[in-house]
Motif scaffolding. Structure first.
Motif, PDB file in Angstrom:
ATOM      1  N   HIS A  39      -1.720  -9.261  13.515  1.00 50.71           N
ATOM      2  CA  HIS A  39      -2.362  -7.933  13.268  1.00 50.71           C
ATOM      3  C   HIS A  39      -1.689  -6.950  12.113  1.00 50.71           C
ATOM      4  O   HIS A  39      -2.173  -5.851  11.726  1.00 50.71           O
ATOM      5  CB  HIS A  39      -3.188  -7.234  14.559  1.00 50.71           C
ATOM      6  CG  HIS A  39      -3.456  -6.077  14.417  1.00 50.71           C
ATOM      7  ND1 HIS A  39      -2.784  -4.661  14.285  1.00 50.71           N
ATOM      8  CD2 HIS A  39      -5.230  -5.503  13.554  1.00 50.71           C
ATOM      9  CE1 HIS A  39      -3.618  -3.645  14.526  1.00 50.71           C
ATOM     10  NE2 HIS A  39      -4.809  -3.897  13.604  1.00 50.71           N
ATOM     11  N   GLN A  40      -0.530  -6.694  12.743  1.00 53.85           N
ATOM     12  CA  GLN A  40       0.871  -6.273  12.313  1.00 53.85           C
ATOM     13  C   GLN A  40       0.537  -6.477  10.787  1.00 53.85           C
ATOM     14  O   GLN A  40       1.363  -5.562   9.654  1.00 53.85           O
ATOM     15  CB  GLN A  40       1.641  -5.683  12.699  1.00 53.85           C
ATOM     16  CG  GLN A  40       1.194  -4.886  13.829  1.00 53.85           C
ATOM     17  CD  GLN A  40       1.577  -3.505  14.097  1.00 53.85           C
ATOM     18  OE1 GLN A  40       1.961  -2.792  12.803  1.00 53.85           O
ATOM     19  NE2 GLN A  40       0.355  -3.374  14.126  1.00 53.85           N
ATOM     20  N   TRP A  41       0.590  -7.814   9.624  1.00 53.68           N
ATOM     21  CA  TRP A  41       1.041  -8.516   9.359  1.00 53.68           C
ATOM     22  C   TRP A  41      -0.110  -8.492   8.137  1.00 53.68           C
ATOM     23  O   TRP A  41      -0.161  -8.011   7.010  1.00 53.68           O
ATOM     24  CB  TRP A  41       1.276  -9.819   9.212  1.00 53.68           C
ATOM     25  CG  TRP A  41       1.341 -10.509   7.628  1.00 53.68           C
ATOM     26  CD1 TRP A  41       2.391 -10.278   7.281  1.00 53.68           C
ATOM     27  CD2 TRP A  41      -0.053 -10.984   7.118  1.00 53.68           C
ATOM     28  NE1 TRP A  41       2.194 -11.285   6.086  1.00 53.68           N
ATOM     29  CE2 TRP A  41       0.334 -11.473   5.948  1.00 53.68           C
ATOM     30  CE3 TRP A  41      -0.959 -11.545   6.910  1.00 53.68           C
ATOM     31  CZ2 TRP A  41       0.094 -12.605   5.451  1.00 53.68           C
ATOM     32  CZ3 TRP A  41      -2.064 -11.908   6.521  1.00 53.68           C
ATOM     33  CH2 TRP A  41      -1.319 -12.290   5.218  1.00 53.68           C
ATOM     34  N   MET A  42      -1.093  -8.151   9.126  1.00 55.57           N
ATOM     35  CA  MET A  42      -2.677  -7.792   8.009  1.00 55.57           C
ATOM     36  C   MET A  42      -2.523  -6.376   7.524  1.00 55.57           C
ATOM     37  O   MET A  42      -3.413  -6.555   6.920  1.00 55.57           O
ATOM     38  CB  MET A  42      -3.825  -8.222   8.769  1.00 55.57           C
ATOM     39  CG  MET A  42      -5.507  -8.204   8.344  1.00 55.57           C
ATOM     40  SD  MET A  42      -6.612  -8.794   9.726  1.00 55.57           S
ATOM     41  CE  MET A  42      -6.426 -10.092   8.523  1.00 55.57           C
ATOM     42  N   LEU A  43      -2.181  -5.473   8.714  1.00 48.20           N
ATOM     43  CA  LEU A  43      -2.497  -3.903   8.161  1.00 48.20           C
ATOM     44  C   LEU A  43      -1.628  -3.872   6.872  1.00 48.20           C
ATOM     45  O   LEU A  43      -1.833  -2.815   6.137  1.00 48.20           O
ATOM     46  CB  LEU A  43      -2.598  -2.959   9.352  1.00 48.20           C
ATOM     47  CG  LEU A  43      -2.994  -3.102  10.782  1.00 48.20           C
ATOM     48  CD1 LEU A  43      -2.070  -2.433  11.960  1.00 48.20           C
ATOM     49  CD2 LEU A  43      -4.184  -2.751  10.662  1.00 48.20           C
ATOM     50  N   ALA A  44      -0.425  -4.571   7.157  1.00 45.14           N
ATOM     51  CA  ALA A  44       0.760  -4.502   5.510  1.00 45.14           C
ATOM     52  C   ALA A  44       0.086  -5.618   4.642  1.00 45.14           C
ATOM     53  O   ALA A  44       0.350  -5.039   3.636  1.00 45.14           O
ATOM     54  CB  ALA A  44       1.781  -5.201   6.397  1.00 45.14           C
ATOM     55  N   PRO A  80     -13.066  -4.214  13.975  1.00 50.68           N
ATOM     56  CA  PRO A  80     -13.417  -2.591  14.657  1.00 50.68           C
ATOM     57  C   PRO A  80     -13.093  -2.398  15.772  1.00 50.68           C
ATOM     58  O   PRO A  80     -13.101  -0.459  15.782  1.00 50.68           O
ATOM     59  CB  PRO A  80     -14.995  -3.482  14.710  1.00 50.68           C
ATOM     60  CG  PRO A  80     -15.535  -4.799  13.748  1.00 50.68           C
ATOM     61  CD  PRO A  80     -13.450  -5.222  14.185  1.00 50.68           C
ATOM     62  N   LEU A  81     -13.113  -2.655  17.196  1.00 49.88           N
ATOM     63  CA  LEU A  81     -12.629  -1.947  18.227  1.00 49.88           C
ATOM     64  C   LEU A  81     -11.160  -1.132  17.883  1.00 49.88           C
ATOM     65  O   LEU A  81     -10.928  -0.032  17.992  1.00 49.88           O
ATOM     66  CB  LEU A  81     -12.252  -3.039  18.410  1.00 49.88           C
ATOM     67  CG  LEU A  81     -13.704  -3.889  19.010  1.00 49.88           C
ATOM     68  CD1 LEU A  81     -13.051  -4.860  20.495  1.00 49.88           C
ATOM     69  CD2 LEU A  81     -14.448  -2.866  19.978  1.00 49.88           C
ATOM     70  N   ILE A  82     -10.752  -1.757  17.420  1.00 46.18           N
ATOM     71  CA  ILE A  82      -9.032  -1.006  16.436  1.00 46.18           C
ATOM     72  C   ILE A  82      -9.210  -0.097  15.550  1.00 46.18           C
ATOM     73  O   ILE A  82      -8.025   1.513  16.622  1.00 46.18           O
ATOM     74  CB  ILE A  82      -7.548  -2.104  16.203  1.00 46.18           C
ATOM     75  CG1 ILE A  82      -7.675  -2.800  17.733  1.00 46.18           C
ATOM     76  CG2 ILE A  82      -6.811  -1.235  15.963  1.00 46.18           C
ATOM     77  CD1 ILE A  82      -7.327  -3.947  16.475  1.00 46.18           C
ATOM     78  N   GLY A  83      -9.899  -0.313  15.192  1.00 48.27           N
ATOM     79  CA  GLY A  83     -10.548   1.036  14.383  1.00 48.27           C
ATOM     80  C   GLY A  83     -10.545   2.354  14.500  1.00 48.27           C
ATOM     81  O   GLY A  83     -10.834   3.531  14.235  1.00 48.27           O
TER      82      GLY A  83
END
Length: 200
Positions: A39-44, A80-83
């Protein structure tokens, strides 16, 4: 209990690793830790394609491609939930910052900054928008309607002598049409006795 790991990721995506290991079986805890990292990689790397995510997950964690696809599905379900939760947190943090700004300006007796902070706070809360009042249904009065054949109520100019013109046209067409001849019918002998006899 947690067959895909989705529920565990929903509840404990950022829980400390030692707590995860106590709470879940090893495979589920590994999945949560892996999904957290990816998830962190995807955000980066927000512009990355699915294939790149799969390749990164396989290379980084040494998992099979089906497992990497499962991780991707979980992260896509969580985004979507995290956002949404981060937006709620950002709203809360913004409110705290504006209130702190107002308090500091009040201590310095800076009226201009106090006014701007108040206006920003009101805009954030939607105080500047007009409330939509609900009209009580029991106070609704039905519109009285009266049946009429007068087209002027619709803004249409009525035709003068309309009834007389209708009568004249009916008489004209009655005269022009030929007389209608009454036709009688003749019964046809179907010879039902022969067709439906017991001998047939």
């Amino acid at each position: 209990m947690y067959d895909s790991g989705l529920e565990a990721c929903k509840l404990d995506l950022y829980t400390a690793e030692d707590e995860l290991r106590k709470k879940y079986p090893a495979l589920v805890a590994d999945k949560v830790i892996r999904c957290r990292a990816m998830h962190q990689w995807m955000l980066a790397n927000p512009a990355s394609k699915d294939a790149l995510f799969i390749a990164e997950d396989v290379a980084r964690h040494g998992v099979s491609r089906p497992t990497a696809y499962s991780d991707l599905a979980i992260i896509k379900a969580l985004l979507p939930l995290i956002g949404k939760s981060s937006r709620d947190f950002d709203r809360w943090r913004f409110n705290e910052m504006i209130l702190k700004t107002f308090e500091m300006a009040e201590k310095r007796k800076d009226a201009r900054t106090m006014e701007r902070a108040s206006a920003t706070f009101a805009k954030m809360l939607g105080v500047d928008r007009q409330d939509q009042m609900e009209f009580p249904v029991d106070e609704l009065i039905p519109q009285p309607f009266v049946a009429t054949d007068d087209p002027s109520v619709l803004g249409i100019t009525p035709v003068k002598n309309l009834r007389e013109r209708q009568r004249a046209l009916l008489e004209k067409y009655r005269k022009e049409t030929s007389d209608i001849e009454d036709i009688s019918f003749e019964e046809i002998d179907l010879r039902e006795d022969e067709l439906f006899s017991d001998d047939a």
